[in-house]
Design a protein around this motif. Sequence first.
Motif, short mmCIF file in Angstrom:
data_model
loop_
_atom_site.label_atom_id
_atom_site.label_comp_id
_atom_site.label_asym_id
_atom_site.label_seq_id
_atom_site.Cartn_x
_atom_site.Cartn_y
_atom_site.Cartn_z
N SER A 1 0.84 -1.19 0.00
CA SER A 1 0.00 0.00 0.00
C SER A 1 0.88 1.25 0.00
O SER A 1 0.56 2.27 -0.63
CB SER A 1 -0.95 -0.03 1.20
OG SER A 1 -0.98 1.19 1.86
N LEU A 2 2.01 1.15 0.69
CA LEU A 2 2.96 2.26 0.71
C LEU A 2 3.53 2.49 -0.69
O LEU A 2 3.64 3.64 -1.16
CB LEU A 2 4.09 1.90 1.67
CG LEU A 2 4.71 3.02 2.48
CD1 LEU A 2 3.68 3.63 3.38
CD2 LEU A 2 5.85 2.49 3.32
N SER A 3 3.91 1.41 -1.34
CA SER A 3 4.45 1.51 -2.70
C SER A 3 3.42 2.13 -3.63
O SER A 3 3.75 2.94 -4.50
CB SER A 3 4.84 0.12 -3.22
OG SER A 3 6.02 -0.31 -2.65
N ASN A 4 2.19 1.72 -3.44
CA ASN A 4 1.13 2.28 -4.27
C ASN A 4 0.98 3.77 -4.10
O ASN A 4 0.81 4.52 -5.07
CB ASN A 4 -0.20 1.61 -3.89
CG ASN A 4 -0.63 0.64 -4.93
OD1 ASN A 4 -0.70 1.00 -6.10
ND2 ASN A 4 -0.88 -0.58 -4.54
N ARG A 5 1.02 4.22 -2.85
CA ARG A 5 0.92 5.65 -2.58
C ARG A 5 2.08 6.39 -3.22
O ARG A 5 1.90 7.47 -3.78
CB ARG A 5 0.89 5.89 -1.08
CG ARG A 5 -0.43 5.57 -0.45
CD ARG A 5 -0.31 5.58 1.04
NE ARG A 5 -0.21 6.93 1.57
CZ ARG A 5 -1.26 7.67 1.92
NH1 ARG A 5 -2.47 7.20 1.78
NH2 ARG A 5 -1.09 8.88 2.40
N MET A 6 3.25 5.81 -3.11
CA MET A 6 4.42 6.42 -3.73
C MET A 6 4.21 6.54 -5.23
O MET A 6 4.49 7.59 -5.83
CB MET A 6 5.64 5.54 -3.44
CG MET A 6 6.91 6.03 -4.04
SD MET A 6 7.49 7.52 -3.24
CE MET A 6 8.85 6.82 -2.30
N ASN A 7 3.70 5.48 -5.83
CA ASN A 7 3.41 5.51 -7.25
C ASN A 7 2.46 6.64 -7.60
O ASN A 7 2.66 7.37 -8.57
CB ASN A 7 2.77 4.18 -7.67
CG ASN A 7 3.75 3.29 -8.40
OD1 ASN A 7 4.93 3.60 -8.44
ND2 ASN A 7 3.27 2.21 -8.98
N GLU A 8 1.44 6.78 -6.79
CA GLU A 8 0.41 7.80 -7.02
C GLU A 8 1.04 9.19 -6.94
O GLU A 8 0.81 10.04 -7.80
CB GLU A 8 -0.67 7.64 -5.95
CG GLU A 8 -2.02 8.20 -6.32
CD GLU A 8 -2.93 8.20 -5.09
OE1 GLU A 8 -4.01 8.77 -5.16
OE2 GLU A 8 -2.52 7.65 -4.04
N ILE A 9 1.84 9.40 -5.90
CA ILE A 9 2.51 10.69 -5.73
C ILE A 9 3.39 10.99 -6.92
O ILE A 9 3.35 12.08 -7.50
CB ILE A 9 3.35 10.67 -4.42
CG1 ILE A 9 2.42 10.67 -3.20
CG2 ILE A 9 4.31 11.83 -4.36
CD1 ILE A 9 3.14 10.45 -1.88
N MET A 10 4.18 10.00 -7.31
CA MET A 10 5.09 10.21 -8.43
C MET A 10 4.32 10.48 -9.72
O MET A 10 4.77 11.26 -10.56
CB MET A 10 5.97 8.97 -8.63
CG MET A 10 6.95 8.71 -7.54
SD MET A 10 7.94 10.15 -7.13
CE MET A 10 8.68 10.47 -8.72
N LYS A 11 3.17 9.85 -9.86
CA LYS A 11 2.39 10.04 -11.07
C LYS A 11 1.91 11.48 -11.16
O LYS A 11 2.01 12.11 -12.22
CB LYS A 11 1.20 9.08 -11.08
CG LYS A 11 1.15 8.27 -12.34
CD LYS A 11 0.34 7.01 -12.21
CE LYS A 11 -1.05 7.17 -11.71
NZ LYS A 11 -1.70 5.86 -11.54
#
Lengths: 383, 383, 383, 383, 383
Positions: C301-311
């Motif tokens: 879930s953390l990785s996903n949030r990071m992905n979202e932020i980066m996007k």
Amino acid sequence: MAEPPPTAPDSRRKTLTRRAKQKRFGSNRAEAPGSSPGLLIADPDAVPTVINIVAYSPAEILERQNVSPDDIVKLRDQYPCLWVDVHGLRDVKLIEQLGTLFALHPLALEDVVSSRQRAKVEEYPHNLFMVARMINSSGTLETEQLSIFIGKGYVVTFQATPGDCLDQIRARLRKDHTRIRNSGADYLAYALLDAVVDAYFPALDAISTKFEELEDAVVHRPDNEFVSELHHMKHDLLTFRREIWPHRDMISVLIRQESGLISDQTDLFLRDCYDHVVQLVEMVETYREIASGLLDLYLSSLSNRMNEIMKVLTIIATIFIPLGFIASLYGMNFDRSISPWNMPELGWRYGYPFALGLMTAIGLGLVYYFWRKGWIGRGPRKR
Amino acid sequence: MAEPPPTAPDSRRKTLTRRAKQKRFGSNRAEAPGSSPGLLIADPDAVPTVINIVAYSPAEILERQNVSPDDIVKLRDQYPCLWVDVHGLRDVKLIEQLGTLFALHPLALEDVVSSRQRAKVEEYPHNLFMVARMINSSGTLETEQLSIFIGKGYVVTFQATPGDCLDQIRARLRKDHTRIRNSGADYLAYALLDAVVDAYFPALDAISTKFEELEDAVVHRPDNEFVSELHHMKHDLLTFRREIWPHRDMISVLIRQESGLISDQTDLFLRDCYDHVVQLVEMVETYREIASGLLDLYLSSLSNRMNEIMKVLTIIATIFIPLGFIASLYGMNFDRSISPWNMPELGWRYGYPFALGLMTAIGLGLVYYFWRKGWIGRGPRKR
Amino acid sequence: MAEPPPTAPDSRRKTLTRRAKQKRFGSNRAEAPGSSPGLLIADPDAVPTVINIVAYSPAEILERQNVSPDDIVKLRDQYPCLWVDVHGLRDVKLIEQLGTLFALHPLALEDVVSSRQRAKVEEYPHNLFMVARMINSSGTLETEQLSIFIGKGYVVTFQATPGDCLDQIRARLRKDHTRIRNSGADYLAYALLDAVVDAYFPALDAISTKFEELEDAVVHRPDNEFVSELHHMKHDLLTFRREIWPHRDMISVLIRQESGLISDQTDLFLRDCYDHVVQLVEMVETYREIASGLLDLYLSSLSNRMNEIMKVLTIIATIFIPLGFIASLYGMNFDRSISPWNMPELGWRYGYPFALGLMTAIGLGLVYYFWRKGWIGRGPRKR
Amino acid sequence: MAEPPPTAPDSRRKTLTRRAKQKRFGSNRAEAPGSSPGLLIADPDAVPTVINIVAYSPAEILERQNVSPDDIVKLRDQYPCLWVDVHGLRDVKLIEQLGTLFALHPLALEDVVSSRQRAKVEEYPHNLFMVARMINSSGTLETEQLSIFIGKGYVVTFQATPGDCLDQIRARLRKDHTRIRNSGADYLAYALLDAVVDAYFPALDAISTKFEELEDAVVHRPDNEFVSELHHMKHDLLTFRREIWPHRDMISVLIRQESGLISDQTDLFLRDCYDHVVQLVEMVETYREIASGLLDLYLSSLSNRMNEIMKVLTIIATIFIPLGFIASLYGMNFDRSISPWNMPELGWRYGYPFALGLMTAIGLGLVYYFWRKGWIGRGPRKR
Amino acid sequence: MAEPPPTAPDSRRKTLTRRAKQKRFGSNRAEAPGSSPGLLIADPDAVPTVINIVAYSPAEILERQNVSPDDIVKLRDQYPCLWVDVHGLRDVKLIEQLGTLFALHPLALEDVVSSRQRAKVEEYPHNLFMVARMINSSGTLETEQLSIFIGKGYVVTFQATPGDCLDQIRARLRKDHTRIRNSGADYLAYALLDAVVDAYFPALDAISTKFEELEDAVVHRPDNEFVSELHHMKHDLLTFRREIWPHRDMISVLIRQESGLISDQTDLFLRDCYDHVVQLVEMVETYREIASGLLDLYLSSLSNRMNEIMKVLTIIATIFIPLGFIASLYGMNFDRSISPWNMPELGWRYGYPFALGLMTAIGLGLVYYFWRKGWIGRGPRKR
């Protein structure tokens, strides 16, 4: 601890591991699936067969190179103990003659020739058949099969190539009235086994040295090559474990077997040899755990570096982006002549110093903010 | 719980672990592979051999330092119980004399001198041979081998260096009519073993303290040094486990063996000692699990920090990049004098306030967007 | 399911776990390494010793608080069954008197007093000695040692502090002609053991509730505190398992032992109790697997949030950086008066609309590109 | 393979798993810790008890619904085999009457009523007591306890609710002269057990289908929901394993037990049933490994997407940031009229084309650089 | 080592694994849960049943295709050894006739027809029943069940489809006076089993080749497809292990069983076959460890690439953002005519060179900083 020579070690290592891999991977079975068992098929690359013998009593010893089976028949009854030391597995006929001479079981001989057995011991009517795996003395982790038959008054060993780690035993045999000369065939077999097991220690020591280098490397040079090297190390340890592990069961079975071919006295020595194997296995397991610890260390060090990189980027970008915005703002060309609402700052007496001051304030504010978060310097929390 | 002195603990630790590592890694075998077993070869760094004896009956006790084998022969029959306490393994001759005197098996003596055995027990015709590993009293995790022979009316122990954790036993022996004085050689051996096992507890307590520090550190100082320290801790625990684990089997074998050298009474005490070893093993396993939990904690804390850093960068960059674009837009130099299509905004009466307002609106819009996503403040979901 | 009171639960939890940790970590051994076994040394913080007794037959019952050993001698022969219920371990003398009275072995008494034993059962000549660990009724995971001796016609129990989970048993004893009153000492011991085991269930239920909260939290509040809490949960489960697990072996040994002190009838009940322990162990293992699953869930879930932020960062930056470049381009000051090659666009009639159009086209093109990649909206692949 | 109806499957699933979780988590013990064993306390939500019987010989069969214990007494001697099929566990009295009638042990009856036992078998003087767990036919993973007593000429089964997977058995019983009618009570019990075990296969098939969907999803829709679903799948598999695993031991014990209640003929069939359980366990283990493989797949796919995102950002930013810098450079307002050193480029005849050319060169250079690194297109290495 | 043809290997692989998956996943049980055991229900897709026989003595051999059960009765007594080789499982009647003829147990026949059994051996009154799993010769990992009954003087085998890996055995049977012709039915059964086991080696070799390709790929082409392929490999290895593993127990049971149907001579050969299975299992375990090592290698290589990407972005952005800021700064339009405080630099004689110099200094400073950190070139630490 035989290291490869220093010239071009990397390329050499690659060639060796490539060859080793072909041995390790793949099953290397000469025979087709479903072919008849007990049929001896020589490997086309096999070395020609040479039979050496050492016949000895406590006081006398006779060494002969390159003998024929007929010679052996003659010598057999003259000495209480006979070591038939066979190198090279090409002459299947010769090997079968030896098999008839010493009543070696065809299935065992098939294992001798196929040469890719795990360490094991099997009890046959007239003798015990042991397979051990000798480590190559050249510093690589390739192993060679040593097949040992123990019978009443004789030991027959087979190995694929001449070089081995048994020269020490041959030297010890030449001294009169030593324990090895006073004892029987079972003690000789133990001595061979012990030499095979002990030869693993220098190889493990080389791995240990390599690990210390890797432990240093992970701190000072955490690049991708590190992981690749670690991967190879783990691979080597895997091979190592697979080679050593069966020796444990093998010796344990040997100690408990009741063929009468192994004396209680020799059992005590085998127990000692068993301890050495356990020590080897334990060292390998320890290295495996260290290897996985090193990977964790590497990965977290990688994450840390990423964090550091991102921090620098963030600090620089976050400070200069607002400043750049202000500079761009006052670079706009709104027509001040049309109305006093359009960019009056440009006409202020201290407009420029005001803009510079604003930028400095924002910059310092952000620096303070990052310092408080602990991204610059040590942060306030550490005080 | 002997801690190293506070002066420069870190550098000292490094030196110690380096030395410890050389002992732990590598196999440290003095003998060449294939050499004859049962041959005693002294380590060139070994300490000179000193033989102390304690001879006792329930009512009497005689302590003598630095005796010769001949002295022992005389004392042996005068007291029901004799402890021959040997320090230093250099004088191989002397050790062999003792071996002849007490019928110690050559293979066992080889294990005594090689000094790198795991804990084990072996039954020989005239005595039991036990190897235990004493933890170093200096707070490091180096262990020293304590070799114990139990026979009828005597205990012979060998250790490489003088200092040990057995002084408590020596003190207890000096009191008359205590249980240790009333019991036989088997009870003395148990007492020695128990002292060896109990000495591990303070070392584990030190590790426990270290773990609590690390647990705090992961929250307040999650830097790369943390992982490196954790790696060393795991390494230490690995060593620890490897040293302790064999004691479990050893004592278990000791309880079940039937040489008649160990009384049922002493078996009860050994059972107690066995419980202590199990407790040690369990503690080590618990710490190992805690260690891997700490790594997870660290890594996820690292990920969190990265997230935080990226969030700040994203917020600042995402807000100011569009604003900067607008400012750049109105900094273009299209020639308004040529046509009314070229940048009419620059000539508006409220052009500048309009541009500022547009920027403010976009900025606030993005702030609202980030707040809704929960990146600024606590976000709407928490309400 | 006793929860701590709601006021300041967090700080209290910390205090408790800190105290609990000091019990759990560290070895808490009062005795020095190498000290004489079987010697009773009271913990300086121990509670004064109080002896209560319950003497009963199917029809009669006598309860007496705070009796002396002499009282016990008198009562012993009047009733077929006697429960000597000792609280507090300070008066070592008193405990030794009881030991003499009921022939309790000194080593067992040492385990009673040291109070940090794992669950176990030991067979002594005159009685069975069991150690069980009672969970603290206050909702924390601290456990207290309950030492139980079973002999012919008596049960002697020792515990460090007065409060326990055995009141239910005391109440059941007061009813005449119940099974517990009709049965012997072995059944009473079973009943005590069963009460100890059953008291773990509410504690596990509390952990279960906590896990459901964490499962919700990982979705709605994936912050760093989550991992820290999960870490503590795993730590608690580790402790739990370490405490419960030995009970399994203990009861299993109890069922199979053949001292004659435990009737076949009671064996059936012990089997039931064994099932409960197995159920506990299984629940703990399940929670441990759930815990590691939760960590995976959190990290991804953390990785996903990071992905979202980066996007978001990438989309905004990637769109506006080229636009900003164009704006800067036309903000250059090349001198159009010198040559027609210098920025002729600035003099075009529709130069500004052309620039705006170019920017719009690039912007839309990039939006389309990101939409195709699935970074904006749902992307074309989902259609 | 009973799937839930397609309307609103998600919300329904949530409700079901919530309920299932409350059964799975928590211990669901009706009795207070320390309460008397063998005491039957009905669950307040229990269904009223109904007793059906099937009495049969090879040629005759009698089925009766809702009989009283008195009816059973009469029927018992008329038929060689009697199945007492009890649904609902509310009427504890009625159950106790049955217990008296068939000599069912109070502890076994307590397990029947408590209804949260693991699969097990226990041998009592007059009968065998087995607990199996029937999977719910509604597609969820909730299980219900089926308690089976086997005695001479009778089988008594208890279950909490009427619906089950045994209707097939009831149908087979109605056909005359089949194996089930020709065999005794032990075969009936086997048939029930076999039906219970076989009912797990459709449930596992449903999980298998779900896994194939997830395997597709990880490629086409790697969102956070995926991990959450995977987490639930792993949770379900955990439950599954916990339910199935004890059946293995149970049947194994059943085969080896020697009460005389189970014929050798039936043992052969039980062996077959054992194979099925092993197959189930193996499938569950395989799915668990697949699940952890899927998580790896997901996480690395996530990392890949992150890489892709970062690459786009880096390429765009890295190309345009230097270009933007050049544009800004020539947008500076240094006063060219004051000295020829100030921005002479602005006055060049081809200043603007020069600047554009410079930008193009830098842009193309960076594109080439990225292409060489393999970030754009396929890179040179692939050629 | 049968590889699929090179045309469109990927699409073909997908089709094959899809089909294989449907066999592997799901339970493929034809019978409904709760149906009667020992009932033969043919799979609707089954191939028609064909019975071939080979009857032989050391000197004579008779091969007949497509015989009827009546033919077998006649042949049975004429030859000492008979192999009834059945292909296709559709004609359940025919199979039942064979069952009556050779006293094959109905439960065993059910296993024959259901065709989804694990490898196992079961002892029935008149014969031994073995299930082995033959690997498909087409290079996929699908296996087919080979059911073998061994009785006095006969071997009956069943398989679902005609093609198999036993043709080598059929060829060996045709040669007179070979070991296989001289030995009895037990040796024939061994030979079949050995052929089945040996056929796994080429399949494992294919996997080994695939792994070497993956090991190269992870270095040169670390894309997401790699993980997906690795996932499939792990899946295949899982299947492999599940198929091979039970053969180990099966042969081990076969060696130790005491039905008298297997001679000591054949036991020696079975031991050899057992070694092969162990070797297979070991190879699979090694590949599984390599697979997980490859994933680590891939993930860390991914992290490294991310680091590299971020480093480029950070270097470019961090250098040009401050430079761009300075350029923007001097692009501001503060009105120099109003006061000397407004941007006096613009009026300096060397204002522009000063600005360029400032930018160069900052740029070089940052380059130096990054070089010191080791982000550009090799950094100072390596010197």
